[in-house]
Write a protein that holds these residues in place. Structure first.
Motif: not given
Length: 299
Positions: A224-248
Motif C-alpha cells: 500500500a505504501s509503494f502503491a501510494s508513491r507510484c500512482g497505483a490505487s488500492i481498492p477499498a474492498w482490498l484494504a478491507e480484506r487485509f484490515e487487522g492482519l498486520d499481526e496475523e
C-alpha cells in the motif's frame, strides 16, 4: 458434490500450452538477502519462465549487482534473464557503455525504463543534457547497439505525470514503435483498469503484447505504501480484506493467496496468456500463482 463443468472451468490454464510467465527480482543488498534471493531463483527456475528480470536502482546505483545477478542466473539455471536499464542522470555514452557490457556478458534481454529522478517517484523528470530524453529514445538507442529483446513499462491507471489518456497511450506507442517487443504493466488490483488500458491501446493501433504485472501481497502495509508513491490505487474492498492482519501472518498469507488467485483466474477467463509476477525475492506466492496458472516444475 462439485459439478464436472465447474471443475473443468477451474482448469483453463491446463489447456493453454501458449501460456507464458516471467518473474521480477531486485538485487539483494546484504549476504543474508542474497542467500534468500538465490533460494527464490532456484525454486522458480524449474517453472521454465520466459525470462526473469532484475531491477536497476535509481541513477544506476545497483548497476554492478544487477549485471552480476543477471549473468549468474543465466549461467546457473539456463533461464533467460533480463537486466533493467534506466537513463536517469547519465549521458548517452554512459548508458551505451552499460548496454555493451550487458551484450558482452551474453545478456540479450533488457527492460528499458526512463526511470525516476533521485528525488523519488512522482517528481518532475529532467533529462541529462547529453542523455536519452525518455524511454522511447532509450529503446531507439538500444536498437542501434544490438538485437535485444526489449520490454518497456505500461501504466493501467496512467502514469502520474501523464496529462491525459491520449498522452499516456501516445507515449506507450512511441516506445513500441521505437522497437520494444512488449510492455509490462505496473501492478494493479482492479482488472477493469487493465482491460480498459488494453482497449485504449488497441484502439490506437498498438498490437504488441501488454503483459499484466501481478503483485502478490506479501505485506499489505508495504504494498500500500509503494502503491501510494507510484500512482497505483488500492481498492477499498482490498484494504478491507487485509484490515487487522498486520499481526496475523498466516491469515495474511492465506488472504493474499486468495486475492492473487482471483485476479489471475479472472484474467485467464478474459483470454490473457502472459503474466509478469513481481516476486519481491520471495517464492511462496509466486509458486502458488504459477500452479494456479497451470505451470508445473520441469525436471
Amino acid at each position: 458434490m462439485i459439478d464436472d463443468n465447474l471443475r473443468a472451468s477451474r482448469q483453463p490454464a491446463q489447456r493453454r500450452p501458449d501460456l507464458q510467465i516471467s518473474f521480477e527480482f531486485f538485487p539483494p543488498k546484504t549476504d543474508v538477502m542474497e542467500e534468500k534471493f538465490w533460494d527464490t531463483v532456484h525454486k522458480l527456475a524449474p517453472l521454465k519462465p520466459r525470462f526473469v528480470s532484475v531491477t536497476y536502482g535509481a541513477g544506476g546505483s545497483t548497476r554492478e549487482r544487477t549485471l552480476r545477478m543477471v549473468s549468474r542466473i543465466k549461467a546457473d539455471t539456463g533461464v533467460d534473464a533480463a537486466a533493467h536499464l534506466t537513463c536517469v542522470g547519465a549521458t548517452r555514452d554512459e548508458v551505451d557503455a552499460v548496454v555493451r557490457g550487458y551484450r558482452e556478458a551474453g545478456i540479450n534481454r533488457i527492460v528499458a525504463l526512463r526511470g525516476d529522478p533521485p528525488e523519488g517517484v512522482g517528481q518532475p523528470f529532467t533529462p541529462h543534457p547529453e542523455g536519452y530524453q525518455n524511454a522511447a529514445d532509450l529503446v531507439a538507442g538500444l536498437r542501434r547497439i544490438g538485437d535485444f529483446d526489449i520490454s518497456v513499462a505500461a501504466y493501467p491507471e496512467k502514469h502520474p505525470q501523464s496529462a491525459s489518456w491520449d498522452v499516456e497511450i501516445d507515449n506507450l506507442k512511441r516506445k513500441l514503435d521505437a522497437g520494444a517487443n512488449r510492455a509490462l504493466t505496473q501492478m494493479f488490483f482492479s482488472n477493469a483498469d487493465y482491460l480498459r488500458y488494453v482497449e485504449r491501446a488497441r484502439a490506437a493501433g498498438i498490437t504488441a503484447p501488454i503483459v499484466p504485472g501481478i503483485q502478490p501481497i506479501h505485506s499489505f502495509k508495504q504494498i500500500a505504501s509503494f502503491a501510494s508513491r507510484c500512482g497505483a490505487s488500492i481498492p477499498a474492498w482490498l484494504a478491507e480484506r487485509f484490515e487487522g492482519l498486520d499481526e496475523e501472518p498466516e491469515t495474511h498469507a492465506l488472504v493474499a493467496s486468495a486475492v492473487a488467485a482471483e485476479q489471475v483466474t479472472e484474467l485467464l477467463d478474459e483470454g490473457v496468456t502472459e503474466f509478469h509476477i513481481y516476486t519481491h525475492n520471495r517464492s511462496p506466492l509466486a509458486l502458488a500463482l504459477a500452479r494456479i496458472l497451470g505451470k508445473r516444475p520441469e525436471q
